[in-house]
Design an enzyme around this catalytic site. Sequence first.
Site, PDB file in Angstrom:
ATOM      1  N   ASN A 153      35.206  53.806  51.103  1.00 14.14           N
ATOM      2  CA  ASN A 153      34.534  54.771  51.965  1.00 14.14           C
ATOM      3  C   ASN A 153      33.542  55.670  51.230  1.00 14.14           C
ATOM      4  OD1 ASN A 153      37.379  55.412  51.153  1.00 14.14           O
ATOM      5  ND2 ASN A 153      36.682  57.467  51.635  1.00 14.14           N
ATOM      6  N   GLN A 181      36.551  50.831  56.936  1.00 14.04           N
ATOM      7  CA  GLN A 181      35.087  50.822  56.838  1.00 14.04           C
ATOM      8  C   GLN A 181      34.489  49.457  57.153  1.00 14.04           C
ATOM      9  OE1 GLN A 181      33.221  53.438  56.532  1.00 14.04           O
ATOM     10  NE2 GLN A 181      34.701  54.971  55.889  1.00 14.04           N
ATOM     11  N   THR A 242      54.462  57.426  73.940  1.00 11.36           N
ATOM     12  CA  THR A 242      53.605  57.035  75.054  1.00 11.36           C
ATOM     13  C   THR A 242      52.215  56.701  74.546  1.00 11.36           C
ATOM     14  OG1 THR A 242      54.846  58.444  76.544  1.00 11.36           O
ATOM     15  CG2 THR A 242      52.635  57.804  77.269  1.00 11.36           C
ATOM     16  N   CYS A 328      34.392  70.777  47.503  1.00  9.31           N
ATOM     17  CA  CYS A 328      34.223  72.189  47.175  1.00  9.31           C
ATOM     18  C   CYS A 328      35.472  72.974  47.543  1.00  9.31           C
ATOM     19  CB  CYS A 328      33.024  72.739  47.949  1.00  9.31           C
ATOM     20  SG  CYS A 328      32.541  74.363  47.415  1.00  9.31           S
TER      21      CYS A 328
HETATM   22  C1  LIG Z   1      38.474  57.157  57.662  1.00 13.16           C
HETATM   23  C2  LIG Z   1      39.353  56.385  56.757  1.00 13.16           C
HETATM   24  C3  LIG Z   1      40.746  56.501  56.840  1.00 13.16           C
HETATM   25  C4  LIG Z   1      41.430  57.447  57.800  1.00 13.16           C
HETATM   26  O1  LIG Z   1      41.320  57.030  59.124  1.00 13.16           O
HETATM   27  P1  LIG Z   1      41.771  57.975  60.327  1.00 13.16           P
HETATM   28  O2  LIG Z   1      41.692  57.118  61.534  1.00 13.16           O
HETATM   29  O3  LIG Z   1      40.781  59.092  60.358  1.00 13.16           O
HETATM   30  O4  LIG Z   1      43.154  58.448  60.052  1.00 13.16           O
HETATM   31  C5  LIG Z   1      41.501  55.734  55.985  1.00 13.16           C
HETATM   32  N1  LIG Z   1      40.944  54.894  55.097  1.00 13.16           N
HETATM   33  C6  LIG Z   1      39.605  54.758  54.988  1.00 13.16           C
HETATM   34  C7  LIG Z   1      39.032  53.813  53.989  1.00 13.16           C
HETATM   35  C8  LIG Z   1      38.768  55.505  55.814  1.00 13.16           C
HETATM   36  O5  LIG Z   1      37.450  55.371  55.692  1.00 13.16           O
END
Ligand SMILES: *Cc1c(COP(=O)(O)O)cnc(C)c1O
Length: 404
Positions: A153, A181, A242, A328
């Site tokens: 990411n 991603q 749910t 930060c």
């Molecule tokens: C965004 C992301 C997550 C977290 O996903 P959520 O649905 O926001 O919990 C985990 N792993 C990677 C590589 C991501 O880019």
Amino acid sequence: MKLPIYMDYNATTPMDPRVVEAMMPYMTTKFGNAASRNHSFGWEAEEGVEHAREQVAAAINASSKEIIWTSGATESNNIAIKGVANMYKDKGNHIISQVIEHKAVIDPCKYLEQNGFEVTFLPVDKHGMVSAEQVREAMTDKTILVSLMHGNNEIGSINPIKDIGRLCKEKGVLFHTDCCQTFAKIPIDVEDMGIDLLSASGHKIYGPKGVGALYVRRKKPRVRCEPIVHGGGHERGMRSGTMNVPGIVGMGKAAELCVQNQAEEIAKITRMRDRLKDGLFNRLDEIFLNGHPTQRIPNNLNISFLYVEGESLMMGFSDIAVSSGSACTSASLEPSYVLKALGLGDDLAHSSIRFSIGRFTTEEEIDYTIERVCVAVEKLREMSPLYEMAQEGIDLKTVQWAHH
Ligand SMILES: *Cc1c(COP(=O)(O)O)cnc(C)c1O
């Protein structure tokens, strides 16, 4: 062109209007509980959920029975890692992951370390990748799970998932991959790639936030996960509660739209990403691409602008939303653990910016961004004595700095 410009698609994406449209009825007229078995309101909701399950399964060549709905990829990763660890603990207590996983993988692994498991966090090469060979060497007769992400990411590098999956199959070790991603955005085939568990999220693919999916293989082998949340036994007992019907319907629609237009979208986004990259590299010196030059997700560009501090640079173009390589905090400006793991010095890590584009990015926005970023970098460098010294040919590594 409207300001501000959004270039942080790796953090989250706007919903596609077609996704919103598909969700709408499930918030109004089709509001039933998908677990209600004795009336049409329940059946209608269940139909929406099952259709979405097929849409998500189709994106990875899985069967819809292998998809578990969750609240997002963080939960999917937690169920996969802690669920497998607890279910298979009699077989072994060793897990293999890597240092630049998302925190949603690293933290469950660290939690398991405090509870009797051993985790090997593999180092990565200078491009942020691991090899199947590294995984092979780290395996012991106690290894029960390998968890390695597909596309990173922060820096966009893509791991050789197929080689790793095949190795895991050969060794009889379960393989989980965080595909947040890449899911639905680049081709993934759980059969061909030997994947046993796969995490995906709605909000990274132009769907809603707060919904995700976990693929859990049912055949060869049949994988089981101990639940984290107990109560009611929904989702094959792995995830009670749910169901978020509108969210699920939205994620299904979002996956389908991505897959339908996958090749064209990859081509278009790659072209724009390269336009941004070329625009910056043609005009600025002393800038460096982080992550692999070609083995990367199409929409990510992570660049270090030497002699410029990332946070200050971002302030120079506040009408463009990007991410910096430093988190930060009030006390300190810690450089990103991902960039540090690539072997980048503090100077390069602190000067990095992540640009991530997507479906709604325009060429006009790219050109505006190139101009704004170049001007901001040039301005900051004009004020930088280090940049001036480097321009004069002084090797900064040999400079004897005065200590007080
Ligand atoms: C965004 C992301 C997550 C977290 O996903 P959520 O649905 O926001 O919990 C985990 N792993 C990677 C590589 C991501 O880019």
